[in-house]
Structure formats: C-alpha cells, structure tokens
Design an enzyme around this catalytic site. Structure first.
Site, PDB file in Angstrom:
ATOM      1  N   ASP A   1     -18.277  -9.007  15.684  1.00 12.27           N
ATOM      2  CA  ASP A   1     -18.208  -7.553  15.536  1.00 12.27           C
ATOM      3  C   ASP A   1     -18.801  -7.145  14.178  1.00 12.27           C
ATOM      4  O   ASP A   1     -18.483  -7.760  13.146  1.00 12.27           O
ATOM      5  CB  ASP A   1     -16.720  -7.129  15.625  1.00 12.27           C
ATOM      6  CG  ASP A   1     -16.543  -5.641  15.839  1.00 12.27           C
ATOM      7  OD1 ASP A   1     -17.499  -4.991  16.296  1.00 12.27           O
ATOM      8  OD2 ASP A   1     -15.439  -5.126  15.557  1.00 12.27           O
TER       9      ASP A   1
ATOM     10  N   SER B   1      -8.752   2.833  18.840  1.00 12.10           N
ATOM     11  CA  SER B   1      -7.327   3.084  18.563  1.00 12.10           C
ATOM     12  C   SER B   1      -7.088   4.574  18.377  1.00 12.10           C
ATOM     13  O   SER B   1      -7.582   5.158  17.417  1.00 12.10           O
ATOM     14  CB  SER B   1      -6.886   2.357  17.286  1.00 12.10           C
ATOM     15  OG  SER B   1      -7.094   0.976  17.424  1.00 12.10           O
TER      16      SER B   1
ATOM     17  N   ASN C   1     -14.025  -0.773  22.012  1.00 13.02           N
ATOM     18  CA  ASN C   1     -13.499  -1.622  20.931  1.00 13.02           C
ATOM     19  C   ASN C   1     -12.122  -1.154  20.473  1.00 13.02           C
ATOM     20  O   ASN C   1     -11.942   0.038  20.172  1.00 13.02           O
ATOM     21  CB  ASN C   1     -14.418  -1.521  19.706  1.00 13.02           C
ATOM     22  CG  ASN C   1     -15.683  -2.316  19.862  1.00 13.02           C
ATOM     23  OD1 ASN C   1     -16.047  -2.741  20.946  1.00 13.02           O
ATOM     24  ND2 ASN C   1     -16.364  -2.526  18.747  1.00 13.02           N
TER      25      ASN C   1
HETATM   26  P1  13P Z   1     -10.187   0.638  15.681  1.00 14.94           P
HETATM   27  O1  13P Z   1      -9.717  -0.277  14.594  1.00 14.94           O
HETATM   28  O2  13P Z   1     -10.180   2.065  15.292  1.00 14.94           O
HETATM   29  O3  13P Z   1      -9.477   0.387  16.973  1.00 14.94           O
HETATM   30  O4  13P Z   1     -11.737   0.297  15.926  1.00 14.94           O
HETATM   31  C1  13P Z   1     -12.085  -0.949  16.389  1.00 14.94           C
HETATM   32  C2  13P Z   1     -13.531  -1.162  16.346  1.00 14.94           C
HETATM   33  O5  13P Z   1     -14.312  -0.286  16.644  1.00 14.94           O
HETATM   34  C3  13P Z   1     -13.985  -2.495  15.972  1.00 14.94           C
HETATM   35  O6  13P Z   1     -15.356  -2.566  15.827  1.00 14.94           O
END
Ligand code: 13P
Length: 280
Positions: A81, A206, A225
């Site tokens: 990521d 999130s 994500n």
């Molecule tokens: P959050 O931490 O807001 O869930 O985002 C995750 C993300 O996009 C990881 O690349």
C-alpha cells in the site's frame, strides 16, 4: 489461494462488486482479516504499509501474509500500500507481494507518470500489476484537500502508465473523519468512463457512510481500502481485555478476543463491498 492483483480485480469486474482491501499490521490483524474473508467466502486483498515492508517487521510480517494467502480457502492478493519509491516496491516484490501500489500523487503529472510506468514495467517481469494514484489523498488532519482527480488527467495517466487500478481523490481522506465525508459519486462515474472502465480504488474507507460506499461501488469502485478502523477494532478490544479482572496472561489466549473483533469488523466491510459468496 494466493492470486495476483489482475486476477482478483478481474473477479470483481466480472461480478460487478468490490474487493475489500484490509491493511494488516501484525499476526492478529492478519488472522482477523483472513477469517472474515473465509467465513463470508469473499476474495480479499491484504495490504501492508511501506514502512512495514521497509523496516525489520517486514522480515516477519511479509512471510506470514504469504503463508496466510496460500492457506486461505478464498482468493487473496498480497499488496503493497502507498509505495513511495522503487526501494519499497522492489523490496515488496522480493517479499512475495502479488500487487503493488506506487503512490506518486505528490509529484506533478509527468513525474508521477514516469515513476509509475517504470514500476509497472518492472512488476510486469514477475506478473505483478500496479495501482497508481492521481490526486493526492491526504489525511483527515490536513487543512485542505488537493484538487479532486480530473477525468481527463486520469485518462492520460492510465493510458501512459498501464496501471491495473487507479486510486482517486473524490472527497476521501485517510484517518477518522471529523464529519462524514461527501463522496463525489458522479466524478467516480466520470473517471471510470474516461479511463475505459479501469478499476478505481477508494482509499480512506474508515468512516465513509455505508450508502456512499454502495453508490461508489455502483459507479466503478473495485477496491475499498480500510485501515484505521481495523486498528480501532483491535485496540478497543485489547483495552477491554486488559481491564478484565480475570484477564488472560498467555498472550496467544489474550489475543483471541482482539482477533475476533477485527474479524467481525472486517465482515461488515466485506458485506458492503458485495463480495460475500463471490470466492470461486
Ligand atoms: P483509512 O485508514 O482511513 O481506513 O484508510 C485506509 C487506506 O486508504 C489505506 O491506504
């Protein structure tokens, strides 16, 4: 079953749903995420932040993710990521990643294209595909957001880099939103059209309202994500366990509840993505 980024996104495309992508940090979050996918018979992506690949923890975590993916009864892609440079992307290939994100979104368009294309070409040698980012997706703590991803730039970016998927800035940010974000669904549809149906990625999962996620999937989001809320699910449960008068001391037993908490949380995202029962 370990699969690559193209294979897992093709499943989502053919089925018209979205792959949940869970950030994992340790064995417990990894176990919780995999169990969620297995229980709901859903393909999933397990992803790791570049700092974890770069630092010592990568020696332990990456082999665990690969082992979990091989053992899983559902298709699993092991993804880097937000790889910022070729150091992290190359190292992740060495650790067995089957999907790579190169995040050049802080660069100008030409430099982002040049770096992303180099990584796409390198990854192709080992049958691994790449997610790019256009329009810098920042943190909820940033004072302002960058300009949202423009469909015409996205078209140029996808054509010239050959990315498998594109992360877009459409009102999303990383972390816990102070108020529910407004996701620009029309823009997602416009980018999707301009890029000839390229798989789009929604970061900052999130706290995005459930309805917005469902609409975003309909408009062309194929990877969602989620990271911050996995951490909260884990830590809230740890805190609860610590405060119990008869708490477990053996760490493996202590961790059973936090693993369960992560699993239950991840299951809610699998359902929102429409990925339940889609594992073949
Ligand atoms: P959050 O931490 O807001 O869930 O985002 C995750 C993300 O996009 C990881 O690349």
């Amino acid at each position: 079953m370990l699969v690559n980024f193209k294979q897992i996104l093709t499943m989502a495309e053919e089925g018209g749903y979205c792959i949940p992508a869970f950030n994992v940090y340790n064995i417990e979050t990894l176990m919780g995420a995999v169990k969620a996918a297995e229980e709901l018979k859903a393909p999933c992506i397990l992803q790791v932040y570049p700092r974890l690949m770069k630092e010592e923890v990568g020696y332990y975590l990456a082999p665990a993710v690969v082992a979990a993916a091989h053992k899983a009864s559902v298709p699993v892609c092991f993804h880097l990521d937000h790889g910022p440079s070729e150091l992290e992307t190359t190292r992740s290939l060495r650790w067995g990643a089957t999907g790579i994100m190169l995040d050049g979104s802080a660069l100008d368009l030409e430099d982002n294209i040049a770096l992303t294309k180099r990584v796409v070409d390198t990854c192709a040698y080992v049958d691994v595909q790449v997610e790019g980012e256009l329009g810098h997706i920042g943190s909820v703590n940033d004072d302002s957001m960058d300009e949202f991803t423009m469909p015409e730039d996205a078209k140029i970016f996808v054509e010239r880099t050959g990315v498998q998927a594109l992360a877009v800035l459409v009102g999303n940010a990383h972390g816990r939103y102070k108020k529910p974000p407004k996701i620009d669904i029309q823009r997602i549809a416009d980018i999707r059209k301009a890029t000839n149906g390229t798989a789009l990625v929604l970061h900052g999962g999130s706290g995005i309202p459930d309805e917005a996620i469902k609409e975003a999937v309909k408009a062309g989001i194929r990877k969602l994500n989620v990271a911050t809320d996995i951490c909260y699910a884990f830590l809230d449960s740890v805190q609860e366990e610590v405060n119990k008068p008869d708490r477990m001391i053996a760490v493996d037993n202590f961790m059973k509840a936090p693993i369960e908490a992560v699993k239950e949380f991840c299951k809610t995202k699998v359902l929102l993505c429409g990925a339940e029962g889609k594992a073949k």
